[in-house]
Scaffold this motif. Sequence first.
Motif, PDB file in Angstrom:
ATOM      1  N   VAL A   1       0.873  -1.177   0.000  1.00 19.35           N
ATOM      2  CA  VAL A   1       0.000   0.000   0.000  1.00 19.35           C
ATOM      3  C   VAL A   1       0.908   1.225   0.000  1.00 19.35           C
ATOM      4  O   VAL A   1       1.680   1.435   0.942  1.00 19.35           O
ATOM      5  N   TYR A   2       0.837   2.025  -1.063  1.00 18.97           N
ATOM      6  CA  TYR A   2       1.651   3.228  -1.182  1.00 18.97           C
ATOM      7  C   TYR A   2       0.843   4.449  -0.765  1.00 18.97           C
ATOM      8  O   TYR A   2      -0.368   4.521  -1.000  1.00 18.97           O
ATOM      9  N   HIS A   3       1.520   5.423  -0.172  1.00 17.33           N
ATOM     10  CA  HIS A   3       0.864   6.702   0.101  1.00 17.33           C
ATOM     11  C   HIS A   3       0.566   7.376  -1.240  1.00 17.33           C
ATOM     12  O   HIS A   3       1.357   7.285  -2.186  1.00 17.33           O
ATOM     13  N   SER A   4      -0.559   8.071  -1.329  1.00 18.25           N
ATOM     14  CA  SER A   4      -0.979   8.664  -2.605  1.00 18.25           C
ATOM     15  C   SER A   4       0.018   9.710  -3.113  1.00 18.25           C
ATOM     16  O   SER A   4      -0.015  10.062  -4.293  1.00 18.25           O
ATOM     17  N   GLN A   5       0.917  10.187  -2.261  1.00 25.06           N
ATOM     18  CA  GLN A   5       1.929  11.139  -2.692  1.00 25.06           C
ATOM     19  C   GLN A   5       2.807  10.573  -3.799  1.00 25.06           C
ATOM     20  O   GLN A   5       3.392  11.314  -4.590  1.00 25.06           O
TER      21      GLN A   5
END
Length: 317
Positions: A167-171
């Motif tokens: 899960v990646y941060h949307s940044q």
Amino acid sequence: MSGTGMLAGLGLGAVEEQLYLRLLGVQAADPQWLAAQMNLQTSIVLAALVSLAAQGLVEACAAGAWAAVPPDVAVEELLLRREVELRRARGRMGELMRAYRQGRDGSGSDGPAEVICGRRSVAELWRTLQQGVRRQLRVLDRPPYIRRSDPQTELALLARGVTTRVVYHSQVLRDPERLAEIHSFTTAGEQARVHTELPLKLALLDDRWALLPVSAGTELQSVLLIRPSTLLDALAGLFELYWAQAMRLPALPEENPEDRHRRLLPLLAAGLTDESIARQLGVSTRTVQRWVRELMDRFGARTRFQAGIQAARAELL
């Protein structure tokens, strides 16, 4: 004399390996002949033959000669013995870790967490854990974006069947280079999602370990290594919660290769270095090199100069 390394993983020394390989090429041979062929003392050859016999790789014949046991029998049996030894050593890992912690803090207790300090120590620990993962890797990845590993390490994990969910941060969607790298992972089998809010950076390796930073600083100076415990279970539950809430990773925008080449060619013709071109186009040097190779392949050129000539003929310049 140095060995070829072909059988080094089985625990054979250089002389033993060379001797076994030499015997594979003949029906049988006596120690004196072998010593002359290998330019060694007969006593050294005899000692190596006894060692090989103890490992089941050679056997004594009539008149003092020795012969190699066929490798499909001997090496297979040796491999099985090594596997048993490795399993036995792995079973003593808990005992070794107790001794390690006792040396660190004077206690032999099996605590659920341990602090690892120093960027080099953290990086080495991460590499070791990745090499040991067997079934699944789960990651919450948020700023600051420190590379999880060499991309080849990530791809090697996927190639050997490790299920990888991140899960990646949307940044990350605002970083074209990072996004392109992530898409190379997903092409190889990684499952990726994005979330607007992640509370921490976290890596879960199988159900055996977890890593998370001690503090949310700008650099990973220290991490917590979590072992099987209720804390590890809670962190696994936290990952699954954010995985369920996260959105699918958006596809990369399509770019016409010809448009990319039209942007690249004038800069190449101007004699700029790859680094300068990368700065001009807002991409990495590695991306520029990949585009140049793509351009050369397109025109069947062996050099950049040839690619430029072909591009001019195609009116791309």
